[in-house]
Design a protein around this motif. Structure first.
Motif, PDB file in Angstrom:
ATOM      1  N   SER A  60      -3.253   8.222  -3.788  1.00  0.00           N
ATOM      2  CA  SER A  60      -2.829   6.655  -3.315  1.00  0.00           C
ATOM      3  C   SER A  60      -2.448   5.652  -4.227  1.00  0.00           C
ATOM      4  N   HIS A  86       6.389  10.097   0.472  1.00  0.00           N
ATOM      5  CA  HIS A  86       5.710   8.992   0.010  1.00  0.00           C
ATOM      6  C   HIS A  86       6.199   8.194   1.188  1.00  0.00           C
ATOM      7  N   VAL A  96      -0.051   2.940   6.172  1.00  0.00           N
ATOM      8  CA  VAL A  96      -0.443   4.405   5.725  1.00  0.00           C
ATOM      9  C   VAL A  96      -1.034   4.800   6.169  1.00  0.00           C
ATOM     10  N   PHE A 109       3.159   2.183  -8.500  1.00  0.00           N
ATOM     11  CA  PHE A 109       2.362   1.569  -7.850  1.00  0.00           C
ATOM     12  C   PHE A 109       0.953   1.949  -8.877  1.00  0.00           C
ATOM     13  N   ALA A 118       4.900   4.334   2.955  1.00  0.00           N
ATOM     14  CA  ALA A 118       4.459   2.205   2.167  1.00  0.00           C
ATOM     15  C   ALA A 118       4.332   1.751   3.030  1.00  0.00           C
ATOM     16  N   HIS A 174       1.147  -1.586  -0.133  1.00  0.00           N
ATOM     17  CA  HIS A 174      -0.349   0.039   0.205  1.00  0.00           C
ATOM     18  C   HIS A 174       1.151   1.265  -0.278  1.00  0.00           C
ATOM     19  N   HIS A 175       0.430   2.048  -0.780  1.00  0.00           N
ATOM     20  CA  HIS A 175       1.300   3.372  -0.642  1.00  0.00           C
ATOM     21  C   HIS A 175       0.089   4.698  -1.016  1.00  0.00           C
TER      22      HIS A 175
END
Ligand code: HEM
Length: 425
Positions: free
Chosen positions: A200, A157, A166, A349, A159, A71-72
């Motif tokens: 996201s 950023h 996050v 991503f 992750a 997940h970012h």
């Protein structure tokens, strides 16, 4: 697994990260509890100088490829003050980042993050950036694109394999939550850096297929185990530069790197509905890969290398254009290698922002010039016009993507990550 209200756990968590905010986060915690994640060290002095030193902390697969966190979040932020940041503001921002590092260990399970600054941010200083730091304003990079440009002051950023980590880190940075994983946050970014945009996304086996209910990707077509919407594995270790390679090696920003971020809209209806598997393998990798059946499924069978040099793909790009009427994305991009090494590390991503399938392309390279060189190789303008290869058709994956936004950032070394001057002492 479903919760008591019948919403599948995965569906709930996936939209929670895209929505963000304290309500979505507390709904997750209420329903599923907080993940059990180790804290970071009390003494942060052992952490590397490089913000982008993630690889040694991330997991690797059976072939030694680094596995990116699932997940970012990219938080684009603006400096709220007038003129130049004060020492007090620097201390506040640095304390907030240290809070994150104490709360979560640096790992897939914990949190990895970086902060980078734009050319627009550095304009407030009298001095220019030192020689050796190549950070131009973003620009269009192909004759067929008209991107808008991102000009926030900075981008954070974040992750983790846990969407909740996050989300919680974001809330803590924004000052909406004073403890993180049981650790008191010494400060937040609030009052100094405020949100300009929020993007996201996700990467990893299963996530694109779970998120295929958006425009730009035909439902039910993305392979169940694909890590990215286009259906193939990315980030073979031989296709990534090393962190050493992309690090600025002299001057006050030594230990830093540059980052390019683009927001790319994907158009995959034709990719899946009309184009064949042969075409997908040939245009993503190289016609030889399609001819010889080198790619099984998502490409896991290729181990730690997409087989570019091994099969002579980059060197034969022009010949392949004539012979097969198509060329591969990896094949063209690999023409930008230096002594066998690609010039960049890709940490991109997928995303469902605005309910459209897209990809946040994020790359690290020593100079933005290295990005430009690679992108020129990927453009394949030199082979357009050969047989059936057009400027975008049969020319790698260009036909299936539109670059909507571009931004360039300098990721300073860790000790300069909080509102750095253009010419540090
Ligand atoms: C829709 C967007 C994109 C997708 C889905 C995508 C996917 C891939 C895949 C599957 C590979 C082969 C596997 C690997 O080597 O990791 C690859 C290689 C590569 N891509 Fe992309 N890519 C995209 C955009 C870009 C962009 C914008 C760049 C910027 C120049 C880029 C640069 C590269 C490079 C440098 C390689 C490795 C070449 C080498 O082996 O030396 N890609 N990409």
């Amino acid at each position: 697994m479903s919760d008591q209200r019948g919403i599948p756990r995965r569906t709930f968590l996936k939209s929670a990260v895209a929505i963000g905010g304290s309500a979505a986060l507390s709904a997750c915690v209420d329903r599923f509890g907080a993940p059990d994640v180790d804290r970071g060290p009390e003494d942060l002095s052992a952490l590397p100088d490089r913000q982008h030193a993630w690889d040694e902390f991330l997991s690797t697969d059976d072939h030694g490829n680094v596995v990116p966190p699932r997940h970012h979040l990219l938080l684009l932020v603006d400096y709220e003050g007038d003129g130049r940041p004060t020492e007090g503001e620097r201390e506040q921002v640095e304390s907030a980042f240290r809070g994150l590092e104490r709360a979560y260990e640096r790992s897939n399970d914990g949190l990895v993050f970086t902060v980078g600054y734009t050319p627009a941010y550095f304009e407030r200083f009298d001095d220019d950036l030192p020689g050796g730091v190549d950070l131009p304003e973003p620009e269009a990079m192909a004759p067929f694109e008209e991107p808008a440009f991102d000009t926030p002051d900075a981008a954070v950023h974040l992750a983790s394999d846990h969407g909740q980590v996050v989300m919680a880190a974001e809330e803590a940075l924004k000052g909406n939550q004073s403890t993180l994983n049981g650790v008191e946050m010494p400060a937040s970014l609030s009052g100094v850096l405020s949100e300009a945009d929020r993007r996201s996304g996700f990467v990893g086996a299963g996530l694109p297929a779970e998120n295929d209910d958006v425009a730009g990707v035909p439902e039910g077509e993305v392979p169940e185990d694909a890590p990215l919407y286009m259906g193939f594995k990315s980030n073979f270790s031989k296709s990534q530069a090393s962190e050493d390679f992309v690090t600025v090696d002299e001057g006050p920003f030594a230990g830093g790197t540059t980052q390019h971020v683009s927001k790319i809209r994907l158009h995959l209806d034709q990719w899946y509905d009309q184009d064949s598997r042969y075409h997908r393998e040939a245009t993503m990798f190289c016609p030889v890969h399609a001819e010889e059946g080198l790619v099984e499924g998502t490409g896991e069978n290729m181990g730690d290398s997409s087989g570019m040099e091994e099969h002579g793909c980059p060197a034969h790009t022009e010949e392949h254009a004539r012979e097969y009427g198509k060329v591969g994305h990896s094949q063209k991009s690999a023409r930008a290698r230096e002594d066998g090494s690609p010039l960049m590390i890709r940490r991109d991503f997928d995303a469902t922002d605005d309910d459209r399938a897209s990809l946040h392309f994020l790359s690290l390279q020593e100079t933005i010039g290295d990005f430009v060189e690679t992108r020129e190789a990927m453009n394949g303008t030199d082979v357009a016009g050969e047989s059936g290869v057009g400027q975008r058709t049969n020319n790698g994956i260009l036909q299936y993507m539109t670059v909507e936004r571009r931004g360039n950032y300098l990721l300073p070394p860790r000790d300069l990550r909080a509102l750095p001057p253009a010419r540090p002492e």
